[in-house]
Design a protein around this motif. Structure first.
Motif, PDB file in Angstrom:
ATOM      1  N   ARG A  38       0.926  -1.240  -0.060  1.00 45.73           N
ATOM      2  CA  ARG A  38       0.017  -0.019  -0.028  1.00 45.73           C
ATOM      3  C   ARG A  38       0.847   1.347  -0.152  1.00 45.73           C
ATOM      4  NH1 ARG A  38      -3.368  -0.136   4.853  1.00 45.73           N
ATOM      5  NH2 ARG A  38      -1.548   0.847   5.843  1.00 45.73           N
ATOM      6  N   GLU A  39       2.009   1.184   0.775  1.00 39.20           N
ATOM      7  CA  GLU A  39       2.912   2.621   0.837  1.00 39.20           C
ATOM      8  C   GLU A  39       3.453   2.752  -0.435  1.00 39.20           C
ATOM      9  OE1 GLU A  39       5.447   1.635   4.088  1.00 39.20           O
ATOM     10  OE2 GLU A  39       3.930   2.223   5.709  1.00 39.20           O
ATOM     11  N   LYS A  40       3.870   1.421  -1.076  1.00 39.52           N
ATOM     12  CA  LYS A  40       4.795   1.817  -2.574  1.00 39.52           C
ATOM     13  C   LYS A  40       3.657   2.354  -3.449  1.00 39.52           C
ATOM     14  CE  LYS A  40       8.234  -1.871  -2.249  1.00 39.52           C
ATOM     15  NZ  LYS A  40       8.748  -3.018  -2.602  1.00 39.52           N
ATOM     16  N   ALA A  41       2.458   1.798  -3.302  1.00 42.33           N
ATOM     17  CA  ALA A  41       1.353   2.176  -4.294  1.00 42.33           C
ATOM     18  C   ALA A  41       0.977   3.626  -4.137  1.00 42.33           C
ATOM     19  CB  ALA A  41       0.119   1.383  -4.363  1.00 42.33           C
ATOM     20  N   GLU A  42       1.076   4.116  -2.766  1.00 38.89           N
ATOM     21  CA  GLU A  42       0.552   5.597  -2.494  1.00 38.89           C
ATOM     22  C   GLU A  42       1.668   6.561  -3.031  1.00 38.89           C
ATOM     23  OE1 GLU A  42      -0.154   5.635   1.756  1.00 38.89           O
ATOM     24  OE2 GLU A  42      -2.276   4.723   1.399  1.00 38.89           O
ATOM     25  N   LYS A  43       3.042   5.996  -3.011  1.00 42.12           N
ATOM     26  CA  LYS A  43       3.862   6.786  -3.406  1.00 42.12           C
ATOM     27  C   LYS A  43       3.927   7.179  -4.815  1.00 42.12           C
ATOM     28  CE  LYS A  43       7.440   5.526  -0.060  1.00 42.12           C
ATOM     29  NZ  LYS A  43       8.834   4.931   0.196  1.00 42.12           N
ATOM     30  N   LEU A  44       3.260   6.152  -5.610  1.00 43.26           N
ATOM     31  CA  LEU A  44       3.099   6.444  -7.170  1.00 43.26           C
ATOM     32  C   LEU A  44       1.649   6.890  -7.463  1.00 43.26           C
ATOM     33  CD1 LEU A  44       4.734   3.001  -8.138  1.00 43.26           C
ATOM     34  CD2 LEU A  44       5.585   5.237  -8.111  1.00 43.26           C
ATOM     35  N   GLY A  45       0.989   7.183  -6.369  1.00 46.02           N
ATOM     36  CA  GLY A  45      -0.385   7.829  -6.633  1.00 46.02           C
ATOM     37  C   GLY A  45      -1.403   6.699  -7.194  1.00 46.02           C
ATOM     38  N   MET A  46      -1.302   5.368  -6.741  1.00 48.56           N
ATOM     39  CA  MET A  46      -2.194   4.373  -7.272  1.00 48.56           C
ATOM     40  C   MET A  46      -2.830   3.549  -5.873  1.00 48.56           C
ATOM     41  SD  MET A  46       0.653   2.404  -9.539  1.00 48.56           S
ATOM     42  CE  MET A  46      -0.479   1.699 -10.902  1.00 48.56           C
ATOM     43  N   LYS A  47      -3.768   2.745  -6.279  1.00 46.50           N
ATOM     44  CA  LYS A  47      -4.500   1.753  -5.400  1.00 46.50           C
ATOM     45  C   LYS A  47      -3.570   0.697  -5.208  1.00 46.50           C
ATOM     46  CE  LYS A  47      -8.900   3.832  -5.755  1.00 46.50           C
ATOM     47  NZ  LYS A  47      -9.969   3.747  -4.511  1.00 46.50           N
ATOM     48  N   ALA A  48      -3.607  -0.103  -4.179  1.00 47.48           N
ATOM     49  CA  ALA A  48      -3.038  -1.160  -3.844  1.00 47.48           C
ATOM     50  C   ALA A  48      -3.156  -2.226  -5.010  1.00 47.48           C
ATOM     51  CB  ALA A  48      -3.029  -1.660  -2.585  1.00 47.48           C
ATOM     52  N   THR A  49      -4.655  -2.289  -5.220  1.00 43.46           N
ATOM     53  CA  THR A  49      -4.706  -3.515  -6.188  1.00 43.46           C
ATOM     54  C   THR A  49      -4.276  -3.088  -7.591  1.00 43.46           C
ATOM     55  OG1 THR A  49      -6.900  -2.345  -6.642  1.00 43.46           O
ATOM     56  CG2 THR A  49      -7.039  -4.166  -5.216  1.00 43.46           C
ATOM     57  N   LYS A  62       5.582   1.581 -13.963  1.00 38.45           N
ATOM     58  CA  LYS A  62       6.112   2.558 -14.265  1.00 38.45           C
ATOM     59  C   LYS A  62       5.307   3.749 -14.028  1.00 38.45           C
ATOM     60  CE  LYS A  62       8.143   4.727 -18.537  1.00 38.45           C
ATOM     61  NZ  LYS A  62       8.036   4.821 -19.805  1.00 38.45           N
ATOM     62  N   SER A  63       5.810   5.051 -13.239  1.00 39.40           N
ATOM     63  CA  SER A  63       4.978   6.082 -12.751  1.00 39.40           C
ATOM     64  C   SER A  63       5.714   7.215 -13.510  1.00 39.40           C
ATOM     65  CB  SER A  63       5.166   6.399 -11.412  1.00 39.40           C
ATOM     66  OG  SER A  63       4.272   7.393 -11.300  1.00 39.40           O
ATOM     67  N   ARG A  64       5.055   8.143 -14.055  1.00 43.78           N
ATOM     68  CA  ARG A  64       5.472   9.434 -14.748  1.00 43.78           C
ATOM     69  C   ARG A  64       6.373  10.168 -13.780  1.00 43.78           C
ATOM     70  NH1 ARG A  64       1.542  12.056 -19.144  1.00 43.78           N
ATOM     71  NH2 ARG A  64       3.482  12.164 -20.600  1.00 43.78           N
ATOM     72  N   PHE A  65       5.637  10.382 -12.561  1.00 43.15           N
ATOM     73  CA  PHE A  65       6.085  11.056 -11.538  1.00 43.15           C
ATOM     74  C   PHE A  65       5.725  10.675 -10.358  1.00 43.15           C
ATOM     75  CE2 PHE A  65       5.619  14.213 -15.219  1.00 43.15           C
ATOM     76  CZ  PHE A  65       7.136  14.582 -15.529  1.00 43.15           C
ATOM     77  N   THR A  66       6.444  10.809  -9.223  1.00 46.48           N
ATOM     78  CA  THR A  66       6.204  10.492  -7.848  1.00 46.48           C
ATOM     79  C   THR A  66       5.412  11.730  -7.366  1.00 46.48           C
ATOM     80  OG1 THR A  66       8.167  11.396  -7.054  1.00 46.48           O
ATOM     81  CG2 THR A  66       8.181   9.316  -7.590  1.00 46.48           C
TER      82      THR A  66
END
Length: 116
Positions: A38-49, A62-66
């Protein structure tokens, strides 16, 4: 509206096909593992699923920006706007009238970049 031809082909970009996610995989995690995901997903602005799906299918996300980079971009855009306003005032009133504000802006830029 009444003058439209009924047989005319549609113009523009074709509609994107929507793929429904209908199958699931049950995955059991410990509380600490789920917290990590969940923390890794939040850093990328995503949901955990979504994060877990991307990692499962592609092996990476791949995230454009953190979120930190997006915040920095917003700050820089705001400062650029302020700088443009100062430049306009300097052209109208003369540089010496806005000199101290420009120095303050330069110091803020340095501080923002040094914090990274």
């Amino acid at each position: 509206m009444e003058n439209k031809k009924k047989d005319s082909p549609k113009v523009g970009r074709p509609a994107k096909e929507k793929v429904k996610l209908s199958t699931s995989i049950n995955l059991k995690l410990t509380e600490s593992d789920f917290k990590t995901v969940r923390e890794k997903a939040e850093k990328l602005g995503m949901k955990a699923t979504k994060y877990a799906r991307e990692m499962t299918l592609k092996g990476r996300v791949k995230s454009r920006f953190t979120l930190e980079e997006l915040d920095l971009l917003r700050k820089v855009a705001g400062m650029a706007n302020n700088l443009n306003q100062l430049a306009k005032r300097a052209n109208i009133a003369g540089f010496m009238d806005v000199y101290s504000e420009v120095l303050g802006m330069v110091d803020y830029f340095k501080q923002l970049l040094d914090d990274r």
